[in-house]
Motif scaffolding. Sequence first.
Motif, PDB file in Angstrom:
ATOM      1  N   PHE A   1      -1.389  -6.676  -9.352  1.00 29.97           N
ATOM      2  CA  PHE A   1      -1.395  -5.768 -10.498  1.00 29.97           C
ATOM      3  C   PHE A   1      -1.003  -4.391 -10.004  1.00 29.97           C
ATOM      4  CE2 PHE A   1      -4.253  -9.228 -11.597  1.00 29.97           C
ATOM      5  CZ  PHE A   1      -3.756  -9.583 -12.843  1.00 29.97           C
ATOM      6  N   ILE A   2      -0.079  -3.742 -10.723  1.00 30.83           N
ATOM      7  CA  ILE A   2       0.492  -2.471 -10.269  1.00 30.83           C
ATOM      8  C   ILE A   2       0.516  -1.493 -11.436  1.00 30.83           C
ATOM      9  CG2 ILE A   2       2.551  -1.402  -9.293  1.00 30.83           C
ATOM     10  CD1 ILE A   2       3.062  -4.091  -7.863  1.00 30.83           C
ATOM     11  N   ALA A   3       0.267  -0.221 -11.126  1.00 33.34           N
ATOM     12  CA  ALA A   3       0.069   0.797 -12.157  1.00 33.34           C
ATOM     13  C   ALA A   3       1.346   1.387 -12.751  1.00 33.34           C
ATOM     14  CB  ALA A   3      -0.794   1.928 -11.605  1.00 33.34           C
ATOM     15  N   ASP A   4       2.475   1.381 -12.015  1.00 30.12           N
ATOM     16  CA  ASP A   4       3.667   2.036 -12.559  1.00 30.12           C
ATOM     17  C   ASP A   4       4.928   1.217 -12.290  1.00 30.12           C
ATOM     18  OD1 ASP A   4       5.162   3.343 -10.054  1.00 30.12           O
ATOM     19  OD2 ASP A   4       2.996   3.524  -9.761  1.00 30.12           O
ATOM     20  N   LYS A   5       5.928   1.427 -13.123  1.00 31.99           N
ATOM     21  CA  LYS A   5       7.138   0.604 -13.072  1.00 31.99           C
ATOM     22  C   LYS A   5       7.935   0.775 -11.779  1.00 31.99           C
ATOM     23  CE  LYS A   5      10.897  -1.118 -15.849  1.00 31.99           C
ATOM     24  NZ  LYS A   5      11.508  -1.129 -17.172  1.00 31.99           N
ATOM     25  N   PRO A   6       8.159   1.996 -11.273  1.00 27.12           N
ATOM     26  CA  PRO A   6       8.923   2.103 -10.021  1.00 27.12           C
ATOM     27  C   PRO A   6       8.261   1.352  -8.863  1.00 27.12           C
ATOM     28  CG  PRO A   6       8.814   4.237 -11.091  1.00 27.12           C
ATOM     29  CD  PRO A   6       7.882   3.323 -11.839  1.00 27.12           C
ATOM     30  N   THR A   7       6.962   1.448  -8.760  1.00 33.88           N
ATOM     31  CA  THR A   7       6.245   0.735  -7.702  1.00 33.88           C
ATOM     32  C   THR A   7       6.336  -0.766  -7.924  1.00 33.88           C
ATOM     33  OG1 THR A   7       4.729   2.597  -7.440  1.00 33.88           O
ATOM     34  CG2 THR A   7       4.021   0.496  -6.522  1.00 33.88           C
ATOM     35  N   ALA A   8       6.225  -1.203  -9.166  1.00 34.58           N
ATOM     36  CA  ALA A   8       6.314  -2.630  -9.476  1.00 34.58           C
ATOM     37  C   ALA A   8       7.699  -3.182  -9.151  1.00 34.58           C
ATOM     38  CB  ALA A   8       5.973  -2.874 -10.941  1.00 34.58           C
ATOM     39  N   GLU A   9       8.740  -2.454  -9.504  1.00 32.57           N
ATOM     40  CA  GLU A   9      10.114  -2.900  -9.214  1.00 32.57           C
ATOM     41  C   GLU A   9      10.347  -3.002  -7.704  1.00 32.57           C
ATOM     42  OE1 GLU A   9      12.571  -3.925 -11.123  1.00 32.57           O
ATOM     43  OE2 GLU A   9      11.972  -3.319 -13.129  1.00 32.57           O
TER      44      GLU A   9
ATOM     45  N   LYS B   1      10.524  -6.515  -2.591  1.00 32.15           N
ATOM     46  CA  LYS B   1       9.940  -6.774  -1.272  1.00 32.15           C
ATOM     47  C   LYS B   1       9.230  -8.121  -1.229  1.00 32.15           C
ATOM     48  CE  LYS B   1       9.505  -1.972   0.087  1.00 32.15           C
ATOM     49  NZ  LYS B   1       8.630  -0.819   0.242  1.00 32.15           N
ATOM     50  N   MET B   2       8.562  -8.473  -2.312  1.00 39.27           N
ATOM     51  CA  MET B   2       7.850  -9.743  -2.354  1.00 39.27           C
ATOM     52  C   MET B   2       8.817 -10.926  -2.334  1.00 39.27           C
ATOM     53  SD  MET B   2       4.703  -8.784  -4.921  1.00 39.27           S
ATOM     54  CE  MET B   2       3.920 -10.404  -4.872  1.00 39.27           C
ATOM     55  N   LYS B   3       9.998 -10.773  -2.909  1.00 39.25           N
ATOM     56  CA  LYS B   3      10.994 -11.839  -2.824  1.00 39.25           C
ATOM     57  C   LYS B   3      11.323 -12.136  -1.362  1.00 39.25           C
ATOM     58  CE  LYS B   3      14.644 -11.117  -5.390  1.00 39.25           C
ATOM     59  NZ  LYS B   3      15.676 -10.730  -6.366  1.00 39.25           N
ATOM     60  N   LEU B   4      11.488 -11.091  -0.562  1.00 37.29           N
ATOM     61  CA  LEU B   4      11.770 -11.284   0.859  1.00 37.29           C
ATOM     62  C   LEU B   4      10.594 -11.956   1.555  1.00 37.29           C
ATOM     63  CD1 LEU B   4      13.486  -7.869   1.641  1.00 37.29           C
ATOM     64  CD2 LEU B   4      14.585 -10.086   1.270  1.00 37.29           C
ATOM     65  N   GLY B   5       9.386 -11.559   1.197  1.00 38.16           N
ATOM     66  CA  GLY B   5       8.195 -12.185   1.759  1.00 38.16           C
ATOM     67  C   GLY B   5       8.089 -13.656   1.399  1.00 38.16           C
TER      68      GLY B   5
ATOM     69  N   ILE C   1       2.796 -22.529   8.845  1.00 41.08           N
ATOM     70  CA  ILE C   1       2.827 -22.338   7.396  1.00 41.08           C
ATOM     71  C   ILE C   1       1.626 -21.502   6.949  1.00 41.08           C
ATOM     72  CG2 ILE C   1       2.708 -23.510   5.156  1.00 41.08           C
ATOM     73  CD1 ILE C   1       4.138 -25.915   6.621  1.00 41.08           C
ATOM     74  N   ASP C   2       0.448 -21.838   7.443  1.00 41.48           N
ATOM     75  CA  ASP C   2      -0.763 -21.084   7.089  1.00 41.48           C
ATOM     76  C   ASP C   2      -0.637 -19.619   7.487  1.00 41.48           C
ATOM     77  OD1 ASP C   2      -1.893 -23.370   6.041  1.00 41.48           O
ATOM     78  OD2 ASP C   2      -3.188 -23.749   7.779  1.00 41.48           O
ATOM     79  N   THR C   3      -0.071 -19.369   8.675  1.00 43.82           N
ATOM     80  CA  THR C   3       0.114 -17.995   9.138  1.00 43.82           C
ATOM     81  C   THR C   3       1.093 -17.245   8.245  1.00 43.82           C
ATOM     82  OG1 THR C   3      -0.410 -18.575  11.421  1.00 43.82           O
ATOM     83  CG2 THR C   3       0.871 -16.553  11.085  1.00 43.82           C
ATOM     84  N   ALA C   4       2.180 -17.882   7.848  1.00 43.53           N
ATOM     85  CA  ALA C   4       3.170 -17.247   6.973  1.00 43.53           C
ATOM     86  C   ALA C   4       2.559 -16.902   5.620  1.00 43.53           C
ATOM     87  CB  ALA C   4       4.385 -18.151   6.799  1.00 43.53           C
ATOM     88  N   ILE C   5       1.755 -17.822   5.085  1.00 43.62           N
ATOM     89  CA  ILE C   5       1.095 -17.562   3.803  1.00 43.62           C
ATOM     90  C   ILE C   5       0.095 -16.426   3.940  1.00 43.62           C
ATOM     91  CG2 ILE C   5      -0.514 -18.538   2.099  1.00 43.62           C
ATOM     92  CD1 ILE C   5       0.978 -21.236   2.525  1.00 43.62           C
ATOM     93  N   GLN C   6      -0.694 -16.437   4.990  1.00 46.24           N
ATOM     94  CA  GLN C   6      -1.684 -15.371   5.198  1.00 46.24           C
ATOM     95  C   GLN C   6      -1.006 -14.023   5.396  1.00 46.24           C
ATOM     96  OE1 GLN C   6      -5.126 -15.786   4.836  1.00 46.24           O
ATOM     97  NE2 GLN C   6      -4.869 -13.582   4.655  1.00 46.24           N
ATOM     98  N   ASP C   7       0.089 -13.999   6.154  1.00 46.45           N
ATOM     99  CA  ASP C   7       0.844 -12.755   6.344  1.00 46.45           C
ATOM    100  C   ASP C   7       1.344 -12.216   5.006  1.00 46.45           C
ATOM    101  OD1 ASP C   7       0.436 -12.878   9.074  1.00 46.45           O
ATOM    102  OD2 ASP C   7       2.488 -13.544   9.540  1.00 46.45           O
ATOM    103  N   PHE C   8       1.843 -13.109   4.159  1.00 44.62           N
ATOM    104  CA  PHE C   8       2.321 -12.703   2.829  1.00 44.62           C
ATOM    105  C   PHE C   8       1.168 -12.094   2.027  1.00 44.62           C
ATOM    106  CE2 PHE C   8       3.020 -13.400  -1.669  1.00 44.62           C
ATOM    107  CZ  PHE C   8       4.299 -12.884  -1.848  1.00 44.62           C
TER     108      PHE C   8
END
Length: 106
Positions: free
Chosen positions: A61-69, A74-78, A94-101
């Motif tokens: 959950f994010i408070a403003d549109k620029p931060t959300a965009e 960045k999350m797509k890359l993650g 796999i567990d480590t990659a998920i935890q890092d994300f």
Amino acid sequence: MEWITYEDGKTIGSTGSEGGIILRDEECPDGARITLEEETHMGVPFAITCGVYGWLVHTRFIADKPTAEDAYEKMKLGLEDVIASLSTEEADVIDTAIQDFMDRYP
């Protein structure tokens, strides 16, 4: 990795999983989806819900549109990192990659 508009954009403007209006909705054919919503039922202005099919579902959950965009991109890359870990077929990798994300995008 390639990201395409989910269902040819038919979900844009509809209600998302957090009760908000879907602004962006993309899928990676390698096994992930990410959605950006505005005006969620939680009263938070923006929500990003994402997942790697069969492995991970996560919402921020994010408070403003620029931060959300910015977070959305960045999350797509993650998510790509998590998908890449699946090819190892090693549970600890796999567990480590998920935890890092999850740690990077709480």
